[in-house]
Design a protein around this motif. Structure first.
Motif, PDB file in Angstrom:
ATOM      1  N   SER A   1       0.818  -1.213   0.000  1.00  0.00           N
ATOM      2  CA  SER A   1       0.000   0.000   0.000  1.00  0.00           C
ATOM      3  C   SER A   1       0.861   1.277   0.000  1.00  0.00           C
ATOM      4  CB  SER A   1      -0.934   0.006   1.212  1.00  0.00           C
ATOM      5  OG  SER A   1      -0.160   0.197   2.376  1.00  0.00           O
ATOM      6  N   LEU A   2       2.181   1.119   0.179  1.00  0.00           N
ATOM      7  CA  LEU A   2       3.045   2.302   0.215  1.00  0.00           C
ATOM      8  C   LEU A   2       3.363   2.765  -1.202  1.00  0.00           C
ATOM      9  CD1 LEU A   2       5.579   1.194   2.968  1.00  0.00           C
ATOM     10  CD2 LEU A   2       3.784   2.911   3.184  1.00  0.00           C
ATOM     11  N   LYS A   3       3.628   4.040  -1.314  1.00  0.00           N
ATOM     12  CA  LYS A   3       3.925   4.587  -2.658  1.00  0.00           C
ATOM     13  C   LYS A   3       5.434   4.641  -2.897  1.00  0.00           C
ATOM     14  CE  LYS A   3      -0.374   5.983  -3.730  1.00  0.00           C
ATOM     15  NZ  LYS A   3      -1.056   4.964  -2.961  1.00  0.00           N
ATOM     16  N   ARG A   4       6.225   4.230  -1.906  1.00  0.00           N
ATOM     17  CA  ARG A   4       7.670   4.298  -2.056  1.00  0.00           C
ATOM     18  C   ARG A   4       8.293   3.050  -1.419  1.00  0.00           C
ATOM     19  NH1 ARG A   4       9.883   5.438   2.825  1.00  0.00           N
ATOM     20  NH2 ARG A   4       8.497   6.311   4.383  1.00  0.00           N
ATOM     21  N   PRO A   5       9.523   2.682  -1.836  1.00  0.00           N
ATOM     22  CA  PRO A   5      10.174   1.520  -1.228  1.00  0.00           C
ATOM     23  C   PRO A   5      10.390   1.761   0.259  1.00  0.00           C
ATOM     24  CG  PRO A   5      11.468   2.393  -3.073  1.00  0.00           C
ATOM     25  CD  PRO A   5      10.367   3.367  -2.822  1.00  0.00           C
TER      26      PRO A   5
END
Ligand code: FES
Length: 250
Positions: A236-240
């Protein structure tokens, strides 16, 4: 049933064994009864119950493999879920049926609900497009052999888990989470197991690791729950994002 073949080391010495008896057809409620069993230092709880059968004390219990493989002999021993074939008898032990299922008789519970849920979970690999001549990679075979296929579905972890059998949490329980992880780790499985695990209540796990403490095979369903939750959050995260290492979860 005559299976009691262990040599009696000291005919004078005795252990006392307390068993919660109940026959729904004749008893209004469960009651405790105490029995005397000869002292044998290597005697397991199953062997003690078999000895009592030979003495005409027909306490109902389940057993099959006697080598921690079938999971049928799980019961509460001194209040803790354990396998009776894997537990050495001690003086003053208390045996009760698992508490979260209906008692059919004495130490035998109705496991139909477990079987039904196992079918619902579909923990076998569900393949969208099975390739011909597919070879399972060795690391998958390894993980299966060391973790996932070792679960014997004895339900000890379900008994110990504070979040399962809890209407508020709607968590299926650790055993089912481990079986879902088994399917999720199969290269042929095409189901969205992270979503399925979420729907089956993994967010209610309180990470107490009671399931790992009672598992007779030293498996850790709580670890698999943590991995599912990490994957769900990472997705669900937009970044690593890198999680801090914690050996309980690796
Ligand atoms: S009899 Fe099979 S696990 Fe105990």
């Amino acid at each position: 049933m005559t299976c009691y073949l262990l040599p009696i080391e000291n005919p004078e010495a005795r252990y006392t064994l307390h068993v919660l008896r109940f026959n729904p057809e004749t008893d209004e409620k469960p009651y405790w009864r105490s029995y005397q069993v000869p002292f044998v230092s290597t005697m397991t709880v199953i062997e003690a119950l078999e000895y009592l059968w030979d003495q005409g004390e027909y306490i109902a219990f389940r057993t099959n493999c006697r080598e921690f493989t079938c999971g049928s002999c799980a019961m509460l021993i001194n209040g803790k879920p354990q396998l009776a074939c894997d537990t050495i008898l001690q003086d003053d032990m208390r045996l009760e049926p698992l508490s979260r299922y209906g008692v059919l008789r004495d130490l035998v519970v109705d496991t139909e609900a477990i079987k039904k849920k196992l079918k619902d979970v579909k923990y076998w690999p569900v393949s969208a497009n099975r390739e011909k001549n597919f070879t399972v990679p060795p690391q998958v075979i390894d993980a299966y052999g060391q973790i996932y296929s070792r679960c014997i579905e004895c339900a000890c972890c379900l008994e110990a888990c504070p979040a399962s059998f809890n209407e508020a949490s709607r968590f299926d329980g650790p055993m089912y989470a481990l079986l879902l992880a088994r399917a999720a780790n199969h290269p042929l499985d095409a189901m969205n197991r992270i979503q399925q695990a979420s729907e089956r209540g993994i967010w209610a796990c309180v990470s107490c690791f009671e399931c790992a403490d009672v598992c007779p095979l030293d498996l850790s369903p709580a670890k698999e729950v943590a991995k599912f939750r990490r994957k769900a959050i990472t997705q669900s995260l937009k970044r690593p994002f890198t999680f801090r290492k914690d050996k309980r979860y690796e």
